[in-house]
Design an enzyme around this catalytic site. Structure first.
Site, short mmCIF file in Angstrom:
data_model
loop_
_atom_site.label_atom_id
_atom_site.label_comp_id
_atom_site.label_asym_id
_atom_site.label_seq_id
_atom_site.Cartn_x
_atom_site.Cartn_y
_atom_site.Cartn_z
N ASP A 225 0.83 -1.20 0.00
CA ASP A 225 0.00 0.00 0.00
C ASP A 225 0.87 1.25 0.00
OD1 ASP A 225 -2.74 1.20 0.40
OD2 ASP A 225 -1.77 1.95 2.23
N GLU A 284 1.52 -0.67 -5.15
CA GLU A 284 0.51 0.34 -5.39
C GLU A 284 1.26 1.67 -5.44
OE1 GLU A 284 -3.41 2.53 -3.48
OE2 GLU A 284 -1.55 2.22 -2.38
#
Length: 558
Positions: A225, A284
């Site tokens: 993330d 990401e």
């Protein structure tokens, strides 16, 4: 307890079986948002036991791996992306034994498990941060975060002009143990999510240990993330302008996509390479260009990176072709597979986006034309699955689910909705629990209702309602994934050949395969490239010509 899976064999250009390629080069990875997938204990919230019970469905669907959004111990200020303990399971999702059982069950079904890792920030309830607050200014634990004195005569102003992605300043002022106003700490997202200082060796050591913990448990990889956010520019310089969220994806920001992140991922890659079974890292990473994204997947760094440029492309033949060409060209020099994705837990589902006018962004308030949106979504799916590389499927898109755009404000839980007066805070609409059956308090999600209300019309979009129904979106996905697995021209690769086609139509060729996509609002007549394999809408074939319906994709064997 670690389990390893053999990678599937792949075909050479001559059609003969070759040495198996790494599984992740052409994997179809299914994203599960745990609180909204399946509820095993009837409390209205999805959990690990519920996910485990539905793994056979995912095996039958035909995906290769399952990516789980966070299930760690968390106060849930941002739906689990505020982690208090990276080695514990939040009680709402189950226990560590449930996680172990889930991984084992997935492996028994030849499914791999990718877990979400949140290294940019933690929860304000993390032990390190809580102790740093208790100890006050001068605490050595504060060096593991970004604590700074404020500006102004009394330190009443934030240390710099950075803005939170969720709206408002990216800084929150603390209160000293004696009750006086204290230092400020950085949080690029919600105030409950303080950013780690990745210049501190203890932070780097801790996450190397966390990687090993989950690898030892059997995890097949990590979706990282905010992979672009770990390193901040030296001195934390001002940006000099407001509305900074609008600059994201266009400029390299002092808090995003700094070159220092790559040393971190090289060290992580060395750890994963110690383990058998081809474990992977997926970035990401929101970057200004696909060329910048490619830096994250050089041979000694991550294996994949999300292709956000493709996700945000309009339903337009020329735009799609340019992004496809640019994506493949950017990944080719670093030898990484291109990834393709249409929806995820942060954006309005593409069945709704494509039913609205272009240029409205990725979080919409309007339902748009439902029929048009679904028709384009089905066509976009077949185009995506025809492209070389790896594809991501967000839970429920195989059912053709639209976004729920009319949720009452009182049920919304997206923190950015409350911090930014609703601006870009509509992620709850894509997180509504998915329907499994036609009947029941939550259409089979669980016996105790669902944490977000489901529309009544979802009964006929449920797995039960679509299973075995010719032409249903679910059966289209099943057929497409089966064909993708078997056809020698689909899956891994780094190039396509474009064929001549009418305006508004894409025609791409791969080995013994052609994909034609009509992005216009009218049927198009064109020479049939071969035998019809699969189509998102009925295609008429007569005398060597085909009529491709409006907003439709067809696959052909050649």
């Amino acid at each position: 307890m670690t389990q390893h899976l053999a990678a599937p064999a792949t075909a050479t250009t001559s059609g003969h079986r070759a040495e198996p390629a790494p599984w992740w080069r052409d994997a179809v990875i299914y994203q599960v948002y745990p609180r909204s997938f399946a509820d095993g204990n009837g409390d209205g919230m999805g959990d690990l036991a519920g996910i485990r019970s539905r793994l056979p469905y995912l095996r039958e669907l035909g995906v290769d791996a399952v990516w789980l959004s966070p299930f760690y111990a968390s106060p849930q200020a941002d739906a689990g992306y505020d982690v208090a303990d990276y080695r514990a399971i939040d009680p709402m999702f189950g226990t560590l034994h449930d996680a172990d059982a889930l991984i084992r069950s997935a492996h028994a079904l030849d499914l791999r498990i990718i877990v979400d890792l949140v290294p940019n920030h933690c929860s304000d309830q993390h032990d390190w941060f809580r102790q740093a607050l208790r100890e006050g200014p001068g605490s050595r634990l504060r060096e593991r975060f970004h604590f700074r004195p404020g500006k102004g005569d009394d330190g009443e102003l934030p240390p710099n002009d950075w803005e939170s992605i969720f709206g408002g300043p990216a800084w929150t002022r603390t209160v000293n143990p004696d009750g006086s106003p204290g230092e400020w700490y950085l949080h690029l997202f919600a105030p409950e999510q303080p950013d780690f200082n990745w210049e501190h060796p203890a932070v780097r050591d801790e996450f190397r240990s966390i990687l090993r913990f989950w690898l030892d448990l059997g995890a097949d990889g990590f979706r990282v993330d905010v992979a672009h956010g770990l390193v901040k520019a030296p001195g934390l310089p001002d940006i000099g302008s407001g509305d900074q969220v609008k600059l994201l994806g266009n400029d390299v920001m002092p808090f995003f996509d700094q070159d220092g992140v790559h040393d971190i991922y090289r060290s992580w890659r060395r750890i994963l390479d110690e383990y058998e079974g081809e474990r992977i890292l997926v970035a990401e990473a929101w970057t200004p260009t696909v060329e910048r994204t490619a830096l994250y997947v050089r041979p000694d760094e991550m294996h994949q990176a999300f292709n956000f440029q493709y996700l945000t492309t309009n339903w337009d033949a020329q735009e799609l072709r340019e992004v496809i060409d640019g994506s493949l060209a950017a990944m080719r020099p670093v030898g990484a597979p291109t990834t393709w994705v249409l929806s995820n837990h942060d954006v309005t589902r593409h069945a709704t986006r494509f039913g609205n006018p272009p240029g409205l962004g990725t979080q919409l308030r309007e339902q748009g034309d439902r029929e048009l949106g679904l028709r384009r979504a089905r066509a976009a799916t077949l185009l995506m699955l025809a492209l070389p590389g790896s594809a991501y499927v967000y839970q429920g898109e195989e059912l053709g689910l639209p976004d729920v755009t009319d949720l009452p404000d009182e049920v919304r839980q997206d923190p950015s909705f409350f911090r930014a007066e609703g601006q870009d805070g509509f992620r709850d609409g894509c997180r509504v629990p998915i329907p499994w059956t036609r009947e029941g308090a939550s259409y089979g999600f669980g016996s105790g209702g669902s944490w977000l209300p489901q529309p009544a019309e979802w009964a006929e979009l449920s797995v039960e309602a679509q299973t075995g129904v010719p032409g249903s979106t679910l059966e289209l996905y099943r057929a497409a994934l089966a064909a993708r697995r078997e056809h020698p021209g689909l899956g891994a690769g780094d190039a396509v050949t474009w064929l001549d086609a009418p305006d508004g139509v894409l025609a791409l060729s791969r080995e013994k395969f052609v994909c034609t996509t009509n992005t216009t609002g009218a049927p198009v007549r064109l020479p049939a490239p071969g035998a019809l394999l699969l189509a998102s809408a009925p295609v008429g074939v007569d005398g060597g010509f085909a009529v491709l319906p409006a907003d439709a994709t067809a696959w052909w064997t050649v």
